[in-house]
Design a protein around this motif. Structure first.
Motif, PDB file in Angstrom:
ATOM      1  N   GLU A 157      43.460  28.813  18.170  1.00  0.00           N
ATOM      2  CA  GLU A 157      42.835  29.359  19.361  1.00  0.00           C
ATOM      3  C   GLU A 157      41.480  29.957  18.977  1.00  0.00           C
ATOM      4  O   GLU A 157      41.362  30.625  17.960  1.00  0.00           O
ATOM      5  CB  GLU A 157      43.766  30.451  19.892  1.00  0.00           C
ATOM      6  CG  GLU A 157      43.334  31.121  21.143  1.00  0.00           C
ATOM      7  CD  GLU A 157      44.182  32.369  21.389  1.00  0.00           C
ATOM      8  OE1 GLU A 157      44.892  32.415  22.395  1.00  0.00           O
ATOM      9  OE2 GLU A 157      44.140  33.288  20.563  1.00  0.00           O
ATOM     10  N   PRO A 193      38.859  32.561  18.716  1.00  0.00           N
ATOM     11  CA  PRO A 193      38.925  34.018  18.879  1.00  0.00           C
ATOM     12  C   PRO A 193      38.025  34.464  20.024  1.00  0.00           C
ATOM     13  O   PRO A 193      36.982  33.856  20.269  1.00  0.00           O
ATOM     14  CB  PRO A 193      38.417  34.548  17.541  1.00  0.00           C
ATOM     15  CG  PRO A 193      37.657  33.425  16.919  1.00  0.00           C
ATOM     16  CD  PRO A 193      38.292  32.166  17.426  1.00  0.00           C
ATOM     17  N   GLU A 194      38.474  35.502  20.731  1.00  0.00           N
ATOM     18  CA  GLU A 194      37.671  35.934  21.878  1.00  0.00           C
ATOM     19  C   GLU A 194      36.611  36.954  21.454  1.00  0.00           C
ATOM     20  O   GLU A 194      36.820  37.734  20.527  1.00  0.00           O
ATOM     21  CB  GLU A 194      38.594  36.528  22.957  1.00  0.00           C
ATOM     22  CG  GLU A 194      39.141  37.878  22.579  1.00  0.00           C
ATOM     23  CD  GLU A 194      40.161  38.424  23.576  1.00  0.00           C
ATOM     24  OE1 GLU A 194      40.976  37.648  24.085  1.00  0.00           O
ATOM     25  OE2 GLU A 194      40.136  39.637  23.805  1.00  0.00           O
ATOM     26  N   GLU A 195      35.512  36.913  22.149  1.00  0.00           N
ATOM     27  CA  GLU A 195      34.424  37.848  21.858  1.00  0.00           C
ATOM     28  C   GLU A 195      34.816  39.240  22.336  1.00  0.00           C
ATOM     29  O   GLU A 195      35.408  39.403  23.392  1.00  0.00           O
ATOM     30  CB  GLU A 195      33.149  37.425  22.606  1.00  0.00           C
ATOM     31  CG  GLU A 195      32.614  36.067  22.206  1.00  0.00           C
ATOM     32  CD  GLU A 195      31.926  36.076  20.847  1.00  0.00           C
ATOM     33  OE1 GLU A 195      31.426  37.137  20.429  1.00  0.00           O
ATOM     34  OE2 GLU A 195      31.897  34.998  20.204  1.00  0.00           O
ATOM     35  N   ARG A 211      51.582  33.119  13.526  1.00  0.00           N
ATOM     36  CA  ARG A 211      50.132  32.910  13.408  1.00  0.00           C
ATOM     37  C   ARG A 211      49.557  34.024  12.553  1.00  0.00           C
ATOM     38  O   ARG A 211      49.680  35.193  12.881  1.00  0.00           O
ATOM     39  CB  ARG A 211      49.468  32.933  14.784  1.00  0.00           C
ATOM     40  CG  ARG A 211      49.738  31.673  15.605  1.00  0.00           C
ATOM     41  CD  ARG A 211      49.252  31.848  17.034  1.00  0.00           C
ATOM     42  NE  ARG A 211      47.855  32.273  17.081  1.00  0.00           N
ATOM     43  CZ  ARG A 211      46.824  31.466  16.848  1.00  0.00           C
ATOM     44  NH1 ARG A 211      47.022  30.221  16.555  1.00  0.00           N
ATOM     45  NH2 ARG A 211      45.598  31.922  16.919  1.00  0.00           N
ATOM     46  N   VAL A 269      31.646  40.785  17.103  1.00  0.00           N
ATOM     47  CA  VAL A 269      33.059  41.131  16.890  1.00  0.00           C
ATOM     48  C   VAL A 269      33.947  40.193  17.690  1.00  0.00           C
ATOM     49  O   VAL A 269      33.697  39.933  18.867  1.00  0.00           O
ATOM     50  CB  VAL A 269      33.329  42.600  17.304  1.00  0.00           C
ATOM     51  CG1 VAL A 269      34.809  42.939  17.121  1.00  0.00           C
ATOM     52  CG2 VAL A 269      32.454  43.551  16.494  1.00  0.00           C
ATOM     53  N   ARG A 270      34.972  39.665  17.028  1.00  0.00           N
ATOM     54  CA  ARG A 270      35.882  38.771  17.725  1.00  0.00           C
ATOM     55  C   ARG A 270      37.332  39.175  17.490  1.00  0.00           C
ATOM     56  O   ARG A 270      37.650  39.753  16.450  1.00  0.00           O
ATOM     57  CB  ARG A 270      35.650  37.326  17.287  1.00  0.00           C
ATOM     58  CG  ARG A 270      34.441  36.722  17.981  1.00  0.00           C
ATOM     59  CD  ARG A 270      34.180  35.311  17.554  1.00  0.00           C
ATOM     60  NE  ARG A 270      33.790  35.228  16.159  1.00  0.00           N
ATOM     61  CZ  ARG A 270      33.560  34.071  15.547  1.00  0.00           C
ATOM     62  NH1 ARG A 270      33.682  32.936  16.193  1.00  0.00           N
ATOM     63  NH2 ARG A 270      33.203  34.050  14.276  1.00  0.00           N
ATOM     64  N   ARG A 271      38.148  38.865  18.471  1.00  0.00           N
ATOM     65  CA  ARG A 271      39.555  39.231  18.396  1.00  0.00           C
ATOM     66  C   ARG A 271      40.393  37.973  18.140  1.00  0.00           C
ATOM     67  O   ARG A 271      40.333  37.010  18.899  1.00  0.00           O
ATOM     68  CB  ARG A 271      39.998  39.906  19.695  1.00  0.00           C
ATOM     69  CG  ARG A 271      41.485  40.248  19.741  1.00  0.00           C
ATOM     70  CD  ARG A 271      41.867  40.934  21.042  1.00  0.00           C
ATOM     71  NE  ARG A 271      41.426  42.322  21.054  1.00  0.00           N
ATOM     72  CZ  ARG A 271      40.572  42.851  21.928  1.00  0.00           C
ATOM     73  NH1 ARG A 271      40.055  42.079  22.862  1.00  0.00           N
ATOM     74  NH2 ARG A 271      40.259  44.120  21.877  1.00  0.00           N
TER      75      ARG A 271
END
Lengths: 292, 357, 107, 390
Positions: A189, A191-193, B155, B234-236
């Motif tokens: 997936e 990664p979201e910002e 994951r 920054v990334r999640r």
């Protein structure tokens, strides 16, 4: 368009140019000193029979390929860090080196079949079981998918916990690029910002005693000069684990704070017991009579 | 009644590659060494390694870690070496005694020679949320995976693209986990290129110049926040496990307790017992080998273990000077070979400094 | 959640055999004979092995080699047993020590 | 050139005695400088238990001083910003034989006449304080005035407060010489520079002998090692301090209370147990004269553990996570050495507390402050004079 690219690469190959990352150029660069380019030779020989291509580019201490080969077609020599040299003419394409190379960096290529196809044999150690007849994704050294290939043969080699050798049929132009087959497509997936992230910058440093970095900084700032003093001042590292997990970060923190080198702070004075031990055991004097 | 105490010629602490090779070499010199290890199985970290090993034919290269471990344990059995498992050495005292907590109880050993082959421990670094369940050392994940057959998560994000991080990332994939990425603060990997390639071939993105900021979650990790060092972006990453592979630290506590001089070498993991080229520490009768003497490869640990045993055997009078010198020459040459490549330049630098004083 | 590895490309059959039963906070949990308690719990997705003394935060196995003590639980009434190095036994009672007060805030 | 510093009073030693002295001097408005070779509480004050035990004091001046000290603790707990974990929990001393009971009974009588509350308990009456005691326990004495404190927090708290009141604390600073001219202290030479001062308090614990030599005075203080085991943290399981009569025996050298076991006698083993505010149980301890060796030994660890199970069998399930040893500054008779020295004006001794440092720190600090500033003390300290030994 894909065809055009392949044609271009084919042309480059004829001209002896690099065929991309992990291609002949890279190998040639690594093999300085006037030695023969084994890739060129392998490429030629693979027209007649399956032959090993050793894509070993880093001088690391490693020589199983040499011992793996029963024909003596791969040589590392006395210097265990030297890059292996292979002799495609001597290679019988048995695949033992493919199975035993710890870096999984050896492949067999076989262009003896006609029709612009090549059979490439790669090592495989993933969970999804490959079987002849299956279609697999074929990838290059960077993990980039080249396309699909048909699995021609799967065999196991290399001891009790064997490595599978997967022979896959690909267009001849990929022969020197294929580095692996993939049967599973991971769901990676994106990664979201995270906009405007502002962390507190603080976190626990001593897990057991639940002491935050800020508290340690405060103690360090008020003049405590050693890890032992910091421990006394804050209980940091005095918990159940005895500082086994916070010692290093603490030392770094303290060194930064006092403007000293980590090495100046010293290792401290570790005290027994190194592992928790029950009073009943520590105080017990009854040890089964054993011979020493 | 006081603690029972037993005299013995040689005790090796740690049944990893260094310790077992020390015991094997000692056996060749006619010294029966007693090997103590806190784990249930011998082989040290090799036991949980399922990849084929680098090194040379002298080190079992080409075989998998656990296979090498099994062979060494068998070799010890054949040589009459006693390996005491589930036996933790709780302390090493200035008088030379070792305090042991084993299945027999708690007792003291009074060896004439002590080889400290205690290995290394995982380094960790604190960040927000690092105490959440699901955050663990890469080595811990490896134990869970390869010894107990349990995934640390479905994951996983790996932090650190050195050999350990890359190998464990690959092993996570082998066991069926997804690896959402490998995060590395540096520009490139300190690990072997082949390890990096293997992970990439499986489609795992490797994020260089990225650093971990925080782990998020409630009862366990649910996400990790990662920042690109150069862009500040920054990334999640939604993951249920976070593995830390940010280095190893020599376990030098026993040596420090014993009174051995402690040196510092960043390149070798930090504080370690000072030792000469022959693996003697500053305290007579105490030797050190393997990662405890500076973090390097398993193959190096094996030869260091043998070197330490040669020194001990010589000091105990079991090996005459000429034979000891011959063995040492061969082992030192082999070590020089293992440390010969460009990836070991920092090791050579640190070793030179250490040998200089 | 099931995190067990049953077949492994290198290690082969890792056994799915849930041969023993332990009781975690009173609830039965199948486990593989001989495996450490922490592994049995983790396999079933039970990652929190205790709640910290001060803040009441969830903690779980961190080192898996008996060093960090984060996995310490109450086993058969004995407190602070390091579950990553203690094998399961049939009928064993494993209780989660500490009281959950809060998890770390979401950033 | 080193920096020239000055201070009205220089205190040598950043342990609990030095910190307490600094605190009381600062309260009186004195200008104080504390010189510590290592760091605060890095000696005996940082490696001891937290017993504020009154029933272990010798009836007479020793007890009187301890009672005065005990009275100061509650106000210190109030005044200091650091939580010193002061807990007036009471203390129990257990006897393992009828002979010991007899001796404890006789002592209780003497202590009572000295103003201490002590009560003798039968094994059945012990149940009120302890869930279970060892089979060999014949009873004990309970002193409700015994209390517990965190010695490190106490030291740091006193030092911090003194600092707030203006004291200077020099860490990692060693005294190299004390300059005396015309029979008066003038200067203290240190690794941080020379300090002009006409008053120097030696609170250097086991380093006092070394400091005394600088002014050619023999301070008979020897390091006495005390080893302690620390267990894992547990929810409260010990309501009060617990010790064994042999602890007192080895401390005060009372023949009737000495350990009978040969090994225990050699180690000077006496049982102590306390649970700290953080939940750890501290189990002690030994009394050994082994020079400056502060290592713990396997023999003592084993003996302490075994001895602890004799008194409190249920400790067997506790995990020992650490051991440590402190070097107590011991005087020949086990009583502190306080006061001036002959022929050198401005030099004061506050040392040799022999394991009572924590308990006696507040009163020592107060008395020293009086002595330094007024030349006289509210409590007669003549019995603690250096010259009692000759």
């Amino acid at each position: 368009m894909k065809e055009r690219k392949e044609r271009k690469e084919s042309k480059e190959r004829e001209e002896g140019k690099a065929t991309g990352e992990g291609g002949r150029g890279a190998a040639r660069d690594a093999l300085q000193g006037g030695r023969d380019d084994p890739w060129t030779a392998a490429w030629e020989v693979s027209r007649r029979k399956a032959v090993a291509v050793v894509d070993c580019r880093q001088e690391i201490p490693c020589d199983p390929c040499e011992t793996a080969c029963r024909k003596g077609a791969i040589r590392v020599g006395d210097d265990v860090c030297a890059l292996p040299i292979s002799e495609p003419e001597t290679c019988d394409g048995c695949g033992r080196c493919v199975a035993l190379c710890p870096g999984m960096a050896i492949y067999l290529i076989d262009r003896s079949a006609d029709g612009g196809k090549a059979a490439v044999t790669v090592p495989y150690e993933m969970g999804e079981e490959p079987r002849a007849g299956m279609e697999a994704r074929v990838v290059d050294g960077e993990g980039k998918e080249l396309g699909r290939g048909k699995i021609l043969e799967v065999r196991a080699m290399g001891g009790a916990a064997a490595t599978l050798l997967v022979k896959v049929e690909v267009p001849e132009t990929w022969a020197l690029k294929v580095r692996g087959v993939r049967l599973r497509q991971m769901f990676i997936e994106e990664p979201e910002e995270v906009e405007g992230y502002r962390g507190t910058g603080d976190c626990l440093i001593c897990r057991c005693e639940e002491i935050a970095r800020a508290e340690v900084e405060k103690a360090a700032g008020s003049g405590f000069r050693s890890l032992a003093a910091l421990r006394r001042a804050s209980r940091v590292g005095l918990g159940y684990c005895q500082g086994r997990f916070c010692r290093e970060p603490l030392r770094e923190e303290l060194a930064r704070k006092c403007g000293r080198g980590v090495e100046e702070l010293g290792i401290g004075s570790p005290r027994p017991p190194l592992r928790p031990v029950k009073i009943s055991r520590l105080g017990g004097g009854d040890v089964r009579d054993t011979q020493f | 009644m006081a603690l029972p105490a037993y005299e013995c010629p040689m005790v090796v602490v740690g049944a990893g590659p260094a310790g077992l090779c020390a015991a094997l070499e000692a056996a060749e010199a006619g010294i029966r060494a007693l090997v103590m290890d806190e784990n249930e199985r011998g082989g040290g970290q090799l036991y949980k390694q399922i990849h084929r090993f680098f090194g040379s034919r002298h080190h079992g290269a080409g075989k998998r870690g656990f296979e090498i471990a099994a062979e060494m344990v068998e070799g010890c059995e054949r040589a009459g070496v006693e390996i005491r498992l589930s036996s933790a050495v709780l302390g090493c005292f200035p008088g030379g005694e070792l305090l042991v907590d084993g299945p027999e109880g708690v007792y003291l050993l009074r060896p004439q020679a002590t080889v400290l082959a205690t290995g290394a421990a995982e380094r960790c670094f604190p960040f927000a949320g690092w105490t959440l369940p699901g955050v663990m050392g890469a080595g811990a994940a490896q134990t869970l995976l390869n010894v107990h057959g349990v995934l640390p998560g479905k994951r996983v994000l790996m932090v650190g693209a050195g050999n350990v991080g890359l190998i464990v990332a690959y092993q996570l994939l082998q066991a069926g986990a997804e690896v959402a990425g490998v995060v590395e603060a540096e520009r490139g990997s300190r690990g072997y290129e082949v390890h990096l390639q293997r992970v990439r071939r499986e489609g795992v993105p490797v994020y260089f110049r990225h650093r971990l900021l925080a782990a998020e979650g409630d009862e366990g990790v649910e996400a990790a926040l990662v920042e690109s060092v150069d862009e500040g972006r920054v990334r999640r990453f939604r993951v249920d496990a976070l593995c830390l592979a940010v280095g190893l630290v020599p376990q030098a506590e026993l040596a420090a307790m014993r009174g051995c001089r402690i040196a510092y070498a960043d390149e070798l993991g930090g504080f370690l017992p000072w030792h000469d080229r022959e693996m003697r520490t500053s305290v007579p009768g105490v030797y050190v080998a393997g990662d405890a003497a500076g973090v390097e490869e398993a193959s190096v640990a094996m030869d260091e273990g043998r070197l330490a045993a040669v020194a001990a055997a010589e000091d105990l009078g079991a090996l005459d000077g000429a034979r000891a010198a011959a063995k040492r020459k061969e082992l030192l040459a082999r070590l020089e070979g293992l440390r010969g490549g460009p990836t070991a330049s920092h090791i050579r630098r640190a070793r030179a400094r250490l040998n200089a004083g | 959640m099931d995190l067990r590895v049953r077949r492994h490309p290198v290690l082969g059959d890792m056994g799915g055999g849930d041969e023993v039963t332990i009781f975690v906070d009173g609830r039965p949990l199948p486990a593989r004979a001989g495996e450490p308690i922490a592994a049995a719990l983790y396999a079933a997705g039970i990652r929190a092995t205790r709640y910290s003394r001060g803040k009441g935060e969830a903690r779980g196995p961190f080192c898996m080699v008996g060093r960090c003590t984060e996995c310490a639980m109450t086993v058969d009434g004995i407190e602070n047993v390091r579950t990553c190095v203690t094998p399961v036994r049939d009928g064993m009672r494993v209780d989660t020590p500490g009281v959950r007060r809060h998890g770390p805030a979401r950033v | 050139m080193s920096e020239i510093l000055s201070s009205e009073v220089v205190i040598v030693g950043g342990g609990v005695i030095g910190a307490a002295t600094a605190y009381f001097l600062c309260k009186e408005g004195a200008e104080v400088m504390v010189i510590e070779a290592d760091d605060l509480a890095s000696g005996a004050s940082g490696a001891c238990d937290g017993f504020v035990s009154l029933q272990t004091k010798m009836p007479g001046v020793h007890l009187a001083m301890a009672l005065e000290s005990a009275r100061l603790f509650p106000s210190l707990a109030e005044d200091l910003e650091v939580n010193i974990e002061y807990n007036p929990c009471g203390g129990l001393m257990l006897a393992t034989s009828q002979e010991q009971m007899k001796e404890l009974r006789a002592r209780a009588k003497a202590l009572k006449s000295g103003g201490l509350e002590v009560e003798m308990l039968s094994p059945a009456e012990l149940k009120e304080y302890l869930p279970e005691v060892g089979k060999g326990i014949k009873g004990g004495s309970f002193c409700p005035q015994d209390a517990q404190v965190n010695p490190i927090s106490l030291t740091l708290g006193l030092a911090q407060k003194a600092q707030e009141m203006g004291a200077t604390i020099l860490r990692g600073c060693q005294v190299e010489n004390i300059v005396v001219t015309n029979n008066r202290v003038r200067e203290v030479h240190t690794t941080a520079g020379n300090i002009h001062s006409r008053r120097v308090v030696c609170a250097a614990g086991i380093g006092s002998n070394q400091i005394g030599k600088m002014i050619i005075v023999d301070v008979p203080v020897l390091p006495q090692r005390g080893q302690i085991l620390v267990t894992e943290q547990r929810d409260p399981i010990l309501k009060c301090l617990v010790s064994g009569a042999e602890y007192l025996g080895t401390k005060a050298n009372i023949p009737e209370l000495l350990p009978t076991d040969e090994e225990a006698a050699k180690l000077g083993l006496g049982f102590t147990a306390e649970q700290t505010a953080s939940g750890n149980v501290l189990l002690g301890s030994t009394r050994e004269f082994v020079g400056f060796d502060s290592n713990t030994t396997p023999e003592a660890m084993n003996a302490i553990a075994r001895n602890a199970m004799r008194f409190l069998p249920w400790v067997e399930d506790l995990d020992v996570i650490r051991s440590f040893a402190g070097l107590r500054p011991c005087s020949p008779d086990g009583l502190p050495i306080l006061g001036t020295v002959k022929g050198v004006k401005g030099f004061y001794l506050a040392t040799g507390h022999s394991g009572d440092g924590v308990c006696l720190a507040p009163i020592t600090g107060k008395l020293l402050s009086e002595l330094v500033l007024d030349g006289e003390t509210s409590l007669d300290i003549e019995p603690f004079s250096l010259y009692r030994f000759k």
